[in-house]
Design an enzyme around this catalytic site. Structure first.
Site, short mmCIF file in Angstrom:
data_model
loop_
_atom_site.label_atom_id
_atom_site.label_comp_id
_atom_site.label_asym_id
_atom_site.label_seq_id
_atom_site.Cartn_x
_atom_site.Cartn_y
_atom_site.Cartn_z
N ARG A 165 0.82 -1.21 0.00
CA ARG A 165 0.00 0.00 0.00
C ARG A 165 0.86 1.26 0.00
O ARG A 165 0.42 2.31 -0.43
CB ARG A 165 -0.89 0.03 1.27
CG ARG A 165 -1.99 -1.00 1.29
CD ARG A 165 -2.67 -1.03 2.66
NE ARG A 165 -3.25 0.23 3.04
CZ ARG A 165 -4.43 0.69 2.64
NH1 ARG A 165 -5.16 -0.04 1.82
NH2 ARG A 165 -4.88 1.84 3.06
N ARG A 217 9.83 6.41 -2.51
CA ARG A 217 10.10 7.39 -3.57
C ARG A 217 11.52 7.90 -3.48
O ARG A 217 12.01 8.20 -2.39
CB ARG A 217 9.15 8.58 -3.43
CG ARG A 217 7.69 8.18 -3.52
CD ARG A 217 6.89 9.23 -4.24
NE ARG A 217 5.48 8.88 -4.22
CZ ARG A 217 4.63 9.26 -3.29
NH1 ARG A 217 5.03 10.07 -2.32
NH2 ARG A 217 3.37 8.89 -3.33
N ARG A 257 -8.73 -6.49 13.74
CA ARG A 257 -8.18 -5.56 14.71
C ARG A 257 -9.22 -4.47 14.92
O ARG A 257 -9.90 -4.05 13.98
CB ARG A 257 -6.89 -4.92 14.20
CG ARG A 257 -5.80 -5.91 13.93
CD ARG A 257 -5.29 -6.57 15.16
NE ARG A 257 -4.43 -5.70 15.98
CZ ARG A 257 -3.94 -6.07 17.15
NH1 ARG A 257 -4.25 -7.26 17.68
NH2 ARG A 257 -3.15 -5.25 17.82
N ARG A 305 -0.49 5.99 16.33
CA ARG A 305 -0.39 7.33 15.77
C ARG A 305 -1.26 8.32 16.55
O ARG A 305 -2.12 7.92 17.34
CB ARG A 305 -0.79 7.33 14.29
CG ARG A 305 -2.16 6.77 14.00
CD ARG A 305 -2.40 6.67 12.48
NE ARG A 305 -3.66 6.00 12.20
CZ ARG A 305 -4.11 5.73 10.99
NH1 ARG A 305 -3.41 6.05 9.92
NH2 ARG A 305 -5.26 5.12 10.81
N GLU A 356 -4.23 6.75 19.03
CA GLU A 356 -4.89 5.59 18.44
C GLU A 356 -4.18 4.30 18.87
O GLU A 356 -2.97 4.16 18.66
CB GLU A 356 -4.84 5.75 16.92
CG GLU A 356 -5.55 4.70 16.14
CD GLU A 356 -5.61 5.07 14.65
OE1 GLU A 356 -5.69 6.27 14.29
OE2 GLU A 356 -5.55 4.13 13.84
N TYR A 373 -9.50 -5.68 3.30
CA TYR A 373 -8.97 -4.35 3.65
C TYR A 373 -9.24 -3.47 2.43
O TYR A 373 -8.58 -3.59 1.41
CB TYR A 373 -7.46 -4.54 3.86
CG TYR A 373 -6.66 -3.40 4.45
CD1 TYR A 373 -7.16 -2.13 4.65
CD2 TYR A 373 -5.34 -3.64 4.81
CE1 TYR A 373 -6.37 -1.14 5.19
CE2 TYR A 373 -4.54 -2.66 5.36
CZ TYR A 373 -5.06 -1.40 5.55
OH TYR A 373 -4.27 -0.43 6.08
N ASP A 386 -10.13 0.38 0.57
CA ASP A 386 -10.21 1.84 0.63
C ASP A 386 -11.61 2.28 0.17
O ASP A 386 -12.33 1.53 -0.49
CB ASP A 386 -9.15 2.46 -0.29
CG ASP A 386 -7.75 2.32 0.30
OD1 ASP A 386 -7.63 2.30 1.55
OD2 ASP A 386 -6.78 2.23 -0.47
N1 UDP Z 1 2.96 1.02 8.28
C1 UDP Z 1 4.05 1.04 9.12
N2 UDP Z 1 4.51 2.24 9.58
C2 UDP Z 1 3.91 3.41 9.27
C3 UDP Z 1 2.79 3.39 8.41
C4 UDP Z 1 2.33 2.18 7.94
O1 UDP Z 1 4.60 0.00 9.46
O2 UDP Z 1 4.39 4.46 9.75
C5 UDP Z 1 2.48 -0.29 7.81
C6 UDP Z 1 1.44 -0.88 8.78
O3 UDP Z 1 1.61 -2.29 8.81
C7 UDP Z 1 0.15 -0.49 8.14
C8 UDP Z 1 0.48 -0.62 6.65
O4 UDP Z 1 1.84 -0.17 6.56
O5 UDP Z 1 -0.90 -1.35 8.52
C9 UDP Z 1 -0.43 0.16 5.72
O6 UDP Z 1 -0.37 1.53 6.08
P1 UDP Z 1 -1.56 2.52 5.79
O7 UDP Z 1 -1.09 3.89 6.13
O8 UDP Z 1 -2.08 2.25 4.44
O9 UDP Z 1 -2.63 2.07 6.91
P2 UDP Z 1 -4.07 2.68 7.29
O10 UDP Z 1 -4.00 4.17 7.17
O11 UDP Z 1 -5.05 2.01 6.36
O12 UDP Z 1 -4.23 2.24 8.71
#
Ligand code: UDP
Length: 383
Positions: free
Chosen positions: A171, A175, A247, A277, A298, A346, A348
């Site tokens: 996902r 870059r 989860r 986060r 969170e 999962y 979007d």
């Molecule tokens: N992820 C991570 N560190 C970060 C952000 C994302 O390890 O700082 C991993 C984590 O396993 C997460 C996945 O990447 O579930 C997908 O991230 P995304 O931001 O798409 O998650 P969402 O916003 O859907 O919770």
């Protein structure tokens, strides 16, 4: 025909609208006291800030049709999601980009140098990454993986990253320039009046009746020609083959004066920091002015039957149970399973809406051919 749609999230709302527009009578029920499912937004009483009650949602898509569709139901304000992460008390930019790499390694590499550098430190013995960890080691190497992904992912998913599918990490891009836009999609924005307003407008049709705080009851099957179930797949079958793992999230809300963290989303990579986060919601509406602020820590944990399901885990055991439910679903009559919970994926928001529109089209074609009495199961991408 007379349809019952269980669940007033995006899936339920979009299908309701499509069928209603073709003259069908739709009743939408939801066990919660509001529409829009986990996308629900409301104005915080004290501050007037638009609150994403079940966590941040940023709309992004490259699907032209979906962008046009959603814009019919409310105004979108351009919004670029720029996420930061804190690791060992230092703040970095996500998704991993040239700034992150240069800051992390205390270098000033150009794009090609950074590519060569990452190539030299990434694991070259992994051909086809089989899981999240292998995917990370192959594309960013051990140091970046352990700082930004390992701890966060263990907190988020409650298991070792080596037991998670590689698709979760896919996902996020990596870059080799300074582009820190979290998403690579063509369109991105925030609904000016929130997501609940959008869903309200989708549902606003003379052929649609909405009943909130209403749980599904099996007796309702007799009152409708067909049911569209957007709840959990295992719940429909009374969990008789076991529970599919999810989860859930807990949010601790804080209110303060001014600006707490200067950005909407700050991730925390360290495993010992218990939350994943912090999101500060007024930064999702930068066109609004608020003197006070609200922010949310969170926390992720295993979901019980009483909790709100967020992320389907889909580990090996879940997949076995899922197969059992898919078999049952194929034999089920009079019901269609649709959306994130009923197909255990999962998803979007844009994909959810696209699938709901495609499914509605298929249902309308089937109705025209007199086929809907035979139930069908929305299988695309499910196994
Ligand atoms: N992820 C991570 N560190 C970060 C952000 C994302 O390890 O700082 C991993 C984590 O396993 C997460 C996945 O990447 O579930 C997908 O991230 P995304 O931001 O798409 O998650 P969402 O916003 O859907 O919770």
């Amino acid at each position: 025909m007379n349809f019952l749609i269980v669940g007033a999230g995006f899936t339920g709302a979009v299908i309701a609208r499509e069928l209603a527009q073709h003259g069908h009578q739709i009743t939408v029920i939801d066990q919660r006291s509001h529409i829009a499912g986990n996308c629900h937004t409301l104005r915080d009483d004290n501050t007037g800030i638009m609150e994403h009650v079940y966590g941040p949602h940023i709309f992004h898509t490259s699907d032209e049709l979906i962008w046009k569709y959603i814009n019919k139901f409310g105004e979108f304000v351009p919004y670029i999601n720029r996420v930061k992460t804190t690791y060992n008390n230092e703040v970095y930019s996500l998704p991993i980009n040239l700034h992150t790499i240069n800051q992390f390694y205390k270098k000033s590499m150009n794009p090609q140098e950074a590519k060569d550098w990452i190539k030299s430190i990434a694991s070259d013995d992994i051909q086809e990454p089989k899981n999240f960890e292998e995917q990370a080691l192959k594309f960013i190497g051990k140091d970046l993986y352990e700082s930004f992904f390992k701890g966060y992912t263990k907190k988020q998913w409650g298991c070792e990253p080596s037991s998670l599918p590689a698709s979760i990490l896919k996902r996020l891009p990596i870059r080799f320039n300074y582009d820190d836009n979290y998403f690579s999609h063509k369109y991105q924005g925030m609904p000016r009046d929130g997501y609940t307003y959008l869903v309200q407008n989708i549902l606003s049709h003379e052929n649609i009746a909405i009943k909130l705080t209403t749980k599904f009851d099996a007796l309702l099957k007799n009152e409708f020609d067909h049911i569209i179930w957007t709840g959990k797949l295992d719940e429909w079958f009374d969990y008789k083959k076991g529970h599919l793992g999810y989860r859930t999230l807990d949010f601790i809300k804080f209110e303060a004066e001014g600006d707490f963290q200067g950005t909407a989303v700050m991730n925390y990579g360290n495993e010992e920091v218990p939350f994943t986060r912090i999101s500060e919601h007024k930064h999702f509406t930068p066109w609004e002015e608020h003197h006070r602020t609200i922010y949310f820590k969170e926390y992720s944990r295993a979901c019980t039957e009483k909790d709100i399901p967020y992320y389907p885990i889909r580990l090996v055991d879940d997949k076995k149970i899922l197969d059992e439910y898919i078999k049952l679903a194929r034999d089920e009559r009079g019901v269609t399973f649709a959306g994130r919970l009923a197909t255990y994926r999962y998803m979007d928001m844009d994909v959810t809406i696209r699938e709901a529109l495609d499914l509605s089209k298929k249902m309308l074609e089937d109705i025209a051919q007199g086929k809907l009495i035979e139930s069908f199961y929305h299988q695309e991408g499910i196994s």
